[in-house]
Each structure stands twice: as C-alpha cells, then as structure tokens.
Design a protein around this motif. Structure first.
Motif, PDB file in Angstrom:
ATOM      1  N   THR A 178      68.154 -36.818  59.775  1.00  0.00           N
ATOM      2  CA  THR A 178      66.912 -36.078  59.585  1.00  0.00           C
ATOM      3  C   THR A 178      66.654 -35.973  58.091  1.00  0.00           C
ATOM      4  OG1 THR A 178      67.231 -34.772  61.603  1.00  0.00           O
ATOM      5  CG2 THR A 178      65.664 -33.922  59.981  1.00  0.00           C
ATOM      6  N   LEU A 179      65.673 -36.710  57.609  1.00  0.00           N
ATOM      7  CA  LEU A 179      65.340 -36.665  56.188  1.00  0.00           C
ATOM      8  C   LEU A 179      64.767 -35.292  55.857  1.00  0.00           C
ATOM      9  CD1 LEU A 179      63.645 -40.141  55.652  1.00  0.00           C
ATOM     10  CD2 LEU A 179      66.058 -39.578  55.939  1.00  0.00           C
ATOM     11  N   HIS A 180      65.130 -34.742  54.714  1.00  0.00           N
ATOM     12  CA  HIS A 180      64.588 -33.423  54.403  1.00  0.00           C
ATOM     13  C   HIS A 180      64.092 -33.276  52.978  1.00  0.00           C
ATOM     14  CE1 HIS A 180      67.756 -31.295  52.012  1.00  0.00           C
ATOM     15  NE2 HIS A 180      68.538 -32.204  52.546  1.00  0.00           N
ATOM     16  N   LYS A 181      64.416 -34.219  52.069  1.00  0.00           N
ATOM     17  CA  LYS A 181      63.905 -34.071  50.714  1.00  0.00           C
ATOM     18  C   LYS A 181      63.893 -35.430  50.021  1.00  0.00           C
ATOM     19  CE  LYS A 181      64.281 -31.166  46.590  1.00  0.00           C
ATOM     20  NZ  LYS A 181      64.312 -32.196  45.556  1.00  0.00           N
TER      21      LYS A 181
ATOM     22  N   ILE B  22      45.370 -28.811  60.891  1.00  0.00           N
ATOM     23  CA  ILE B  22      44.131 -29.506  60.563  1.00  0.00           C
ATOM     24  C   ILE B  22      43.991 -29.714  59.057  1.00  0.00           C
ATOM     25  CG2 ILE B  22      42.971 -28.658  62.621  1.00  0.00           C
ATOM     26  CD1 ILE B  22      41.430 -26.707  60.842  1.00  0.00           C
ATOM     27  N   PHE B  23      44.892 -29.110  58.277  1.00  0.00           N
ATOM     28  CA  PHE B  23      44.874 -29.286  56.830  1.00  0.00           C
ATOM     29  C   PHE B  23      45.805 -30.411  56.373  1.00  0.00           C
ATOM     30  CE2 PHE B  23      44.374 -24.842  58.039  1.00  0.00           C
ATOM     31  CZ  PHE B  23      43.128 -24.559  57.524  1.00  0.00           C
ATOM     32  N   ALA B  24      46.602 -30.968  57.294  1.00  0.00           N
ATOM     33  CA  ALA B  24      47.650 -31.920  56.927  1.00  0.00           C
ATOM     34  C   ALA B  24      47.067 -33.112  56.173  1.00  0.00           C
ATOM     35  CB  ALA B  24      48.385 -32.395  58.175  1.00  0.00           C
ATOM     36  N   ASN B  25      47.571 -33.337  54.961  1.00  0.00           N
ATOM     37  CA  ASN B  25      47.036 -34.397  54.122  1.00  0.00           C
ATOM     38  C   ASN B  25      48.117 -35.080  53.303  1.00  0.00           C
ATOM     39  OD1 ASN B  25      44.804 -35.886  52.849  1.00  0.00           O
ATOM     40  ND2 ASN B  25      45.308 -34.689  51.031  1.00  0.00           N
ATOM     41  N   GLU B  26      48.999 -34.289  52.677  1.00  0.00           N
ATOM     42  CA  GLU B  26      50.023 -34.822  51.776  1.00  0.00           C
ATOM     43  C   GLU B  26      51.316 -35.056  52.557  1.00  0.00           C
ATOM     44  OE1 GLU B  26      49.744 -35.563  48.562  1.00  0.00           O
ATOM     45  OE2 GLU B  26      47.682 -34.879  48.297  1.00  0.00           O
ATOM     46  N   ALA B  27      51.640 -36.319  52.843  1.00  0.00           N
ATOM     47  CA  ALA B  27      52.819 -36.631  53.648  1.00  0.00           C
ATOM     48  C   ALA B  27      54.098 -36.266  52.909  1.00  0.00           C
ATOM     49  CB  ALA B  27      52.833 -38.109  54.007  1.00  0.00           C
ATOM     50  N   GLY B  28      55.048 -35.643  53.633  1.00  0.00           N
ATOM     51  CA  GLY B  28      56.326 -35.353  53.018  1.00  0.00           C
ATOM     52  C   GLY B  28      57.132 -34.256  53.671  1.00  0.00           C
ATOM     53  N   ALA B  29      56.560 -33.540  54.656  1.00  0.00           N
ATOM     54  CA  ALA B  29      57.287 -32.440  55.294  1.00  0.00           C
ATOM     55  C   ALA B  29      58.062 -32.944  56.503  1.00  0.00           C
ATOM     56  CB  ALA B  29      56.328 -31.337  55.723  1.00  0.00           C
ATOM     57  N   VAL B  30      59.148 -32.264  56.806  1.00  0.00           N
ATOM     58  CA  VAL B  30      59.878 -32.554  58.040  1.00  0.00           C
ATOM     59  C   VAL B  30      59.787 -31.383  59.005  1.00  0.00           C
ATOM     60  CG1 VAL B  30      61.425 -34.134  56.852  1.00  0.00           C
ATOM     61  CG2 VAL B  30      62.110 -31.765  57.161  1.00  0.00           C
ATOM     62  N   ALA B  31      58.943 -30.420  58.680  1.00  0.00           N
ATOM     63  CA  ALA B  31      58.610 -29.323  59.582  1.00  0.00           C
ATOM     64  C   ALA B  31      57.196 -28.885  59.243  1.00  0.00           C
ATOM     65  CB  ALA B  31      59.580 -28.152  59.420  1.00  0.00           C
ATOM     66  N   ALA B  32      56.445 -28.487  60.259  1.00  0.00           N
ATOM     67  CA  ALA B  32      55.063 -28.080  60.035  1.00  0.00           C
ATOM     68  C   ALA B  32      55.011 -26.683  59.438  1.00  0.00           C
ATOM     69  CB  ALA B  32      54.300 -28.104  61.349  1.00  0.00           C
ATOM     70  N   PRO B  33      53.997 -26.405  58.601  1.00  0.00           N
ATOM     71  CA  PRO B  33      53.714 -25.024  58.188  1.00  0.00           C
ATOM     72  C   PRO B  33      53.007 -24.336  59.348  1.00  0.00           C
ATOM     73  CG  PRO B  33      52.147 -26.513  57.167  1.00  0.00           C
ATOM     74  CD  PRO B  33      53.091 -27.371  57.967  1.00  0.00           C
TER      75      PRO B  33
ATOM     76  N   ARG C  25      51.909 -32.714  55.215  1.00  0.00           N
ATOM     77  CA  ARG C  25      51.816 -33.449  56.485  1.00  0.00           C
ATOM     78  C   ARG C  25      53.220 -33.817  56.954  1.00  0.00           C
ATOM     79  NH1 ARG C  25      47.877 -35.718  59.284  1.00  0.00           N
ATOM     80  NH2 ARG C  25      48.389 -37.403  60.733  1.00  0.00           N
ATOM     81  N   VAL C  26      53.502 -33.555  58.219  1.00  0.00           N
ATOM     82  CA  VAL C  26      54.829 -33.844  58.771  1.00  0.00           C
ATOM     83  C   VAL C  26      54.979 -35.350  58.962  1.00  0.00           C
ATOM     84  CG1 VAL C  26      56.464 -33.372  60.631  1.00  0.00           C
ATOM     85  CG2 VAL C  26      54.794 -31.626  59.963  1.00  0.00           C
ATOM     86  N   ILE C  27      56.092 -35.874  58.494  1.00  0.00           N
ATOM     87  CA  ILE C  27      56.395 -37.290  58.671  1.00  0.00           C
ATOM     88  C   ILE C  27      57.406 -37.449  59.817  1.00  0.00           C
ATOM     89  CG2 ILE C  27      55.928 -37.882  56.265  1.00  0.00           C
ATOM     90  CD1 ILE C  27      58.937 -37.770  55.728  1.00  0.00           C
ATOM     91  N   PRO C  28      57.441 -38.608  60.475  1.00  0.00           N
ATOM     92  CA  PRO C  28      58.419 -38.840  61.551  1.00  0.00           C
ATOM     93  C   PRO C  28      59.813 -39.045  60.958  1.00  0.00           C
ATOM     94  CG  PRO C  28      57.045 -40.775  61.236  1.00  0.00           C
ATOM     95  CD  PRO C  28      56.493 -39.722  60.341  1.00  0.00           C
ATOM     96  N   ALA C  29      60.434 -37.947  60.589  1.00  0.00           N
ATOM     97  CA  ALA C  29      61.605 -37.969  59.715  1.00  0.00           C
ATOM     98  C   ALA C  29      62.941 -38.057  60.436  1.00  0.00           C
ATOM     99  CB  ALA C  29      61.597 -36.724  58.824  1.00  0.00           C
TER     100      ALA C  29
END
Length: 342
Positions: free
Chosen positions: A79-82, A167-178, A61-65
């Motif tokens: 921009t947070l990335h990891k 619609i699969f976004a569940n685990e927060a932590g991405a800074v870009a969408a798949p 899930r994309v976070i407001p990074a």
C-alpha cells in the motif's frame, strides 16, 4: 495523555459499508459549544453557518495505491502511502518480512519495483521500474485502497471508484479520501454559495498512516506519519481576509484542519505552505486558524478522535459519540457527518 482515555465501544452494525445516496442526504450531528446536540442532515449545513464563513476543502485525489505481487514464491501486498520522487514511493508491506533490500517484487500488468530500504516503522521504499509515472502504472496494476474496516468486510468493486472520490478530487496522490467532503453535491454547493458562505481549496495527500492504530499507551509516545500538503499564497490571503472580516474558517475534514493549523503562525495568520506536516493534535492544543470542523465519526483511540476531542473537549466528544451510537449514526469513511463548532 493515556490513549485509553479515547476509547469507546462501537457496535459493528454502526460501521457503514456503503455511502448513502444522494451524498448530501447523510445525517449530521451538530455539536455547538455546550448546547444540546441536534440531529440534522448534511443539507442543513448552510443554515448552521453565517455569511462570511469559509469552508475549506481538500482537493486531493485517491490513487489506486494497493498492489498485489510476488517475490519468488512469496505473496507480497503493498500500500503506497507517500511519494518520495518520480519513481520511488514509501509503502506499507504485507508479508514484509519476506523482503530484503534489492529484492524485485513483480506486480500485475508488467509492473515491478525494487525494495530499496526498510524503515524503522516497517515500511519500505519501493523504486518502480520503467519510465512512466508511477500513477500511470497504478492505473494498470493497482486497486482503490478502501479502509481496512470496510475492505475486511467486502471486496472493492466498481462503485468504489466513484464513491471513494470527492467532487473536489483533482490532485492525484492520496491513498485515503478526505471523507468529510464525500457528502457534498453540486446542489449543496449552490445553496452554500447563495448563503454567502465562501469556499477555498487546499491540497493534502492523505497517507495510509491515517489507518494505523495507536499502539503506544501514551500520546507522547506516538509518532505521526508525515503527509505532503500545499496552500497557495492567494488562498492564504483570502482566508486571512475572511477572518479579519469576522468570518470563521470551517475545515471540511481533519486533513484540511491539520494543514491549516500547520500553516498558521502564532497569531493565527495562515501562511503559504508547501511541504510535509506531521502535526499531532491532542487535548491541550491551542487552535490558531480554525473556527470549526465538519468531519465524519472516527475510530476509538485514533489520532482523529483525539483531534476532535482537542477541539471540543474529550468528555463532550465522548457524550457526542455515545449519542451518535444510540441514535444509529453510521460511522467511518462512508458514514454520517458531524459539525463541530466550539
């Protein structure tokens, strides 16, 4: 290999600034072996696969990074990335030359962070003040990190909060969408299930390094940024069973593909995985786990165009992209899709 071998001319009008609606009405270019290209839509996906094939999605899930702040009189963008741990994230910094170790950057909504360490690639470790999880702080102070080729042409707005999540976004932590999975709708999933096509989920938190240009002249000199991923033991077991029964593993997105290939052993068996991967796939790579890929259209000279060239052949993908450009396909994160079947 020379990076310029993966260059091509993309007219600006082919870059999508908004997604199509509904999501599964996007176009999809079928590139299957050496057969002629076929111009389809995403809704045609189930008909191009076989019962027993398995689509593998990324539930990150994309976070407001993206954060805007100040250090004294200097404006600082981050921009947070990891994630490093509960309080610390690695971040790419705009105006980073104005930062020194120990400086405190004050962001909006009472959020602040200390610049702890500058890394060789120019990024910084930021240690956030307070006791709340950083994700909570970002909900207050951050904004969605749209790719630069979109953000440079229009501001982020409320529509992006939904448009830039799958619609699969569940685990927060991405800074870009798949982004390959942005095309899926509940109606399309129903059709996929009815066709006997399997679905599995993994997690890879996409980092901002995915947007960085390849500055090296040779692929051997490019260093990939690590991203964290996980494949559960039960998921690996089901994927291996599907392959043993003759099904193909179809990665939905380069993020899913990279994690699957990172987790595969020499015999192609997918092992449980939890940790960082910095896999860099270029032509000459031998794919061990994946039998196909659904993916959007990528930037010239990018690591992702190198990846699809490794899967299908560089000349084949150059011709596919030339066809897509000529036919008016929409490129990049909010653009159209392709289905690559070697």
């Amino acid at each position: 290999m020379r990076v310029d071998l993966f260059d091509f001319e993309l007219p600006p009008e082919n870059i999508a600034l908004r997604p199509v609606r509904p999501r599964d009405s996007a176009r999809m270019l079928l590139v299957a072996g050496n057969a002629p290209f076929e111009d389809l839509t995403v809704r045609d996906l189930p008909a191009q696969l076989r019962a027993g094939d398995v689509l593998v999605f990324n539930d990150t899930r994309v976070i407001p990074a993206q954060l805007e702040g100040t250090r004294g009189e200097a404006r600082i963008g981050a921009t947070l990335h990891k994630r490093i741990d509960l309080r610390r994230w690695q971040a790419f910094i705009r105006n980073g030359k104005r930062l020194h170790e120990g400086d405190v950057v004050v962001f909006a909504a009472g959020v602040s962070a200390t610049a702890e360490q500058r890394h060789a690639d120019g990024s910084w470790t930021l240690a956030f003040a307070g006791d709340e999880p950083v994700e909570v702080l970002l909900e207050r102070a951050g904004r969605m990190p749209l790719p630069p080729y979109i953000a440079g042409k229009r501001p982020t707005d409320a529509a992006d909060l939904e448009d830039y999540q799958t619609i699969f976004a569940n685990e927060a932590g991405a800074v870009a969408a798949p982004t390959a999975a942005l095309h899926f709708t509940p109606e399309l999933l129903t059709t996929i299930d009815a066709a006997g096509i399997g679905r599995e989920i993994l997690t890879l938190h996409v980092g901002a390094g995915t947007f960085l240009p390849v500055k090296a002249e040779d692929t051997d000199d490019h260093a990939m940024h690590a991203e964290w991923g996980r494949i559960e033991p039960e998921t690996a077991a089901r994927l291996n069973a599907a392959r043993a029964a003759g099904g193909r593993i179809i990665a939905v997105g380069t993020t899913s593909l990279r994690l699957l290939e990172s987790a595969a052993d020499r015999d192609g068996a997918i092992q449980p995985f939890a940790g960082d991967t910095a896999i860099f796939i270029t032509p000459g790579y031998r794919f061990r786990a994946v039998g196909g890929l659904m993916t959007n259209f990528h930037l010239p000279k990018s690591t992702l165009f190198m990846l699809v060239s490794a899967l299908m052949g560089r000349e084949r993908m150059q011709k596919a992209y030339a066809h897509a450009i000529a036919e008016g396909y929409r490129f990049y994160s909010y653009g159209d899709s392709s289905l690559l079947l070697p």
